[in-house]
Design an enzyme around this catalytic site. Structure first.
Site, PDB file in Angstrom:
ATOM      1  N   LYS A 109       0.825  -1.211   0.000  1.00  0.00           N
ATOM      2  CA  LYS A 109       0.000   0.000   0.000  1.00  0.00           C
ATOM      3  C   LYS A 109       0.866   1.272   0.000  1.00  0.00           C
ATOM      4  CE  LYS A 109      -3.981  -2.207   0.140  1.00  0.00           C
ATOM      5  NZ  LYS A 109      -3.717  -3.637   0.279  1.00  0.00           N
TER       6      LYS A 109
HETATM    7  C1  LIG Z   1      -9.617  -3.726  -1.120  1.00  0.00           C
HETATM    8  C2  LIG Z   1      -9.011  -4.362   0.078  1.00  0.00           C
HETATM    9  N1  LIG Z   1      -9.757  -4.534   1.174  1.00  0.00           N
HETATM   10  C3  LIG Z   1      -9.262  -5.093   2.291  1.00  0.00           C
HETATM   11  C4  LIG Z   1      -7.964  -5.525   2.359  1.00  0.00           C
HETATM   12  C5  LIG Z   1      -7.446  -6.175   3.608  1.00  0.00           C
HETATM   13  O1  LIG Z   1      -6.418  -5.446   4.193  1.00  0.00           O
HETATM   14  P1  LIG Z   1      -5.288  -6.181   5.066  1.00  0.00           P
HETATM   15  O2  LIG Z   1      -4.423  -6.947   4.149  1.00  0.00           O
HETATM   16  O3  LIG Z   1      -4.573  -5.033   5.726  1.00  0.00           O
HETATM   17  O4  LIG Z   1      -5.997  -7.028   6.066  1.00  0.00           O
HETATM   18  C6  LIG Z   1      -7.147  -5.381   1.245  1.00  0.00           C
HETATM   19  C7  LIG Z   1      -5.772  -5.868   1.313  1.00  0.00           C
HETATM   20  O5  LIG Z   1      -4.847  -5.851   0.849  1.00  0.00           O
HETATM   21  C8  LIG Z   1      -7.670  -4.781   0.073  1.00  0.00           C
HETATM   22  O6  LIG Z   1      -6.922  -4.629  -1.022  1.00  0.00           O
END
Ligand SMILES: Cc1ncc(COP(=O)(O)O)c(C=O)c1O
Length: 403
Positions: A202
């Site tokens: 990110k």
């Molecule tokens: C669109 C979206 N939602 C939720 C998430 C979940 O985030 P995390 O990986 O920090 O749990 C991601 C993860 O990469 C994502 O791309």
């Protein structure tokens, strides 16, 4: 397509020389010596878990996205779960979301025993289509979860209007969109709750980590309790007040983001503007190069939107090519370009098919896009040479499969 009159080079997948000697990943974090030092300093301090760095990170983050309250979580997924809880989702409720996302967006609805309902996306941005969303509202619908796919904010004006008319809570999954702007305003300040992720691919990272933003003080309080076992105060508050008494008031989880990584988040956030600028430059260079290739469809940017470019997904006009997406993917990988695919539409995953009977054809725009999508490398640490390699490899592969 012929870009030059030169003899086409043999593709690496057919034994030719790859464009790059080493694999360029599709996403990668940048961590500086200053970031490392900030983490080391916390390791030498009194508070490793919820301490002063958590509050500091939340405060500067809220200010950056012009929101009143920021509540940190151990991941974007935990943050989504907390938002789903705070929206009041429970068994029997439905929440509408986009299939063009990571499974966590829909899974958080399931964690609450509620049912995710998938509405199709619009063909230009691949974001939730407000008209289809409205069609899928039932008396059981309680929330909507638009996703800012690839960093392009969802159609928030239309989604907010429909949601306000129907009394729905809007949870924006902005895990792709930290730093994006919509009609002049920061993503993070536009709906009931906005969720970000700090996964290493990110815009900024804490390793794992997430944040929920809200202007609603009651929501902020519930979010804080939910991440801390449902307990009404934090250990540090009790220590500073000389109190031992606490109360568990709801069934929460341990979803806390430790001070160790909040120190990293504070340092990373200082670099956000530079990261966004670099990602914008890379996107501009890709768009300039690929809009010259008739079989490559570049991402759309709608008027009034300033995207955050988490991903750079291109679609192929397969009618103009002699092959399919899978072969283009393999050919680009052989050139050492770390392409990826975002996303397999969530309703078509075996779990969702098996548990809920979802089938092909429910979201035709998302499904057709999926067959044609490839995400090209996009991260702020990419050099100009890296970007040039991607442009060269895509041009090489596509010209070799042009009709
Ligand atoms: C669109 C979206 N939602 C939720 C998430 C979940 O985030 P995390 O990986 O920090 O749990 C991601 C993860 O990469 C994502 O791309």
């Amino acid at each position: 397509m012929t870009t030059t009159g030169a003899k086409p080079q043999p593709l690496a997948i057919h034994g030719g020389k790859p464009v790059r000697a080493t694999l360029l990943p599709y996403g990668r974090q940048s961590v500086s010596e200053g970031d490392i030092q900030a983490v080391v300093d916390v390791l030498r301090s009194d508070w490793l878990t919820t301490g002063p760095k958590v509050a500091e990170f939340e405060e500067i983050f809220a200010a950056r996205v012009s929101s009143k309250y920021a509540v940190s979580f151990s991941s974007g997924t935990a943050a989504l779960h907390a938002a789903a809880y705070t929206a009041g989702l429970k068994p029997g409720d439905e929440a509408i979301t986009s299939p063009m996302t990571f499974a966590a967006t829909a899974n958080c609805v399931l964690y609450q025993g509620a049912t995710p309902v998938f509405a199709d996306v619009t063909p230009d941005t691949l974001n939730l289509d407000p008209e289809d969303m409205e069609r899928r509202i039932t008396p059981n619908t309680r929330a909507v979860l638009p996703v800012d796919y690839a960093g392009h904010p969802a159609d928030l004006d239309a989604i907010r209007k429909i949601s306000a008319d129907r009394g729905l809570v809007v949870i924006e999954d902005a895990c792709h969109a930290l730093g994006a702007r919509y009609r002049g305003k920061s993503v993070g300040s536009l709906v009931d709750m906005t969720v970000f992720s700090f996964h290493p691919v990110k815009h900024i990272t804490t390793g794992e980590g997430g944040m929920v933003l809200t202007d609603n003080p009651d929501f902020a309080e519930t979010l804080r309790r939910f991440r801390n076992h449902g307990i009404s105060s934090e250990a540090r508050q009790r220590q500073s007040r000389g109190q031992w008494h606490y109360e568990m008031v709801l069934l929460g989880f341990n979803y806390r983001l430790p001070d160790i990584v909040c120190a990293l988040g504070i340092e990373q956030l200082k670099k956000l503007e530079g990261n966004l600028t670099r990602r914008g430059e890379i996107a501009a260079r890709y768009t300039a190069a690929f809009c010259e290739i008739p079989s490559v469809i570049v991402p759309t940017v709608r008027t009034g939107v300033d995207p955050a470019w988490h991903l750079y997904p291109v679609r192929f006009d397969l009618g103009k090519l002699t092959t399919d997406r899978a072969q283009i993917f393999r050919a680009l990988r052989a050139e050492n370009i770390g392409v990826n695919v975002h996303y397999i539409p969530v309703h078509l995953h075996p779990y969702y098919r098996g548990q809920f009977g979802h089938r092909d054809g429910e979201c035709p725009v998302a499904e057709a896009a999926y067959e044609r999508l490839i995400s090209l490398p996009m991260f702020h640490g990419m050099t100009d040479v890296d970007v040039g390699d991607v442009v060269q490899a895509v041009s090489k592969v596509i010209s070799s499969y042009a009709k």
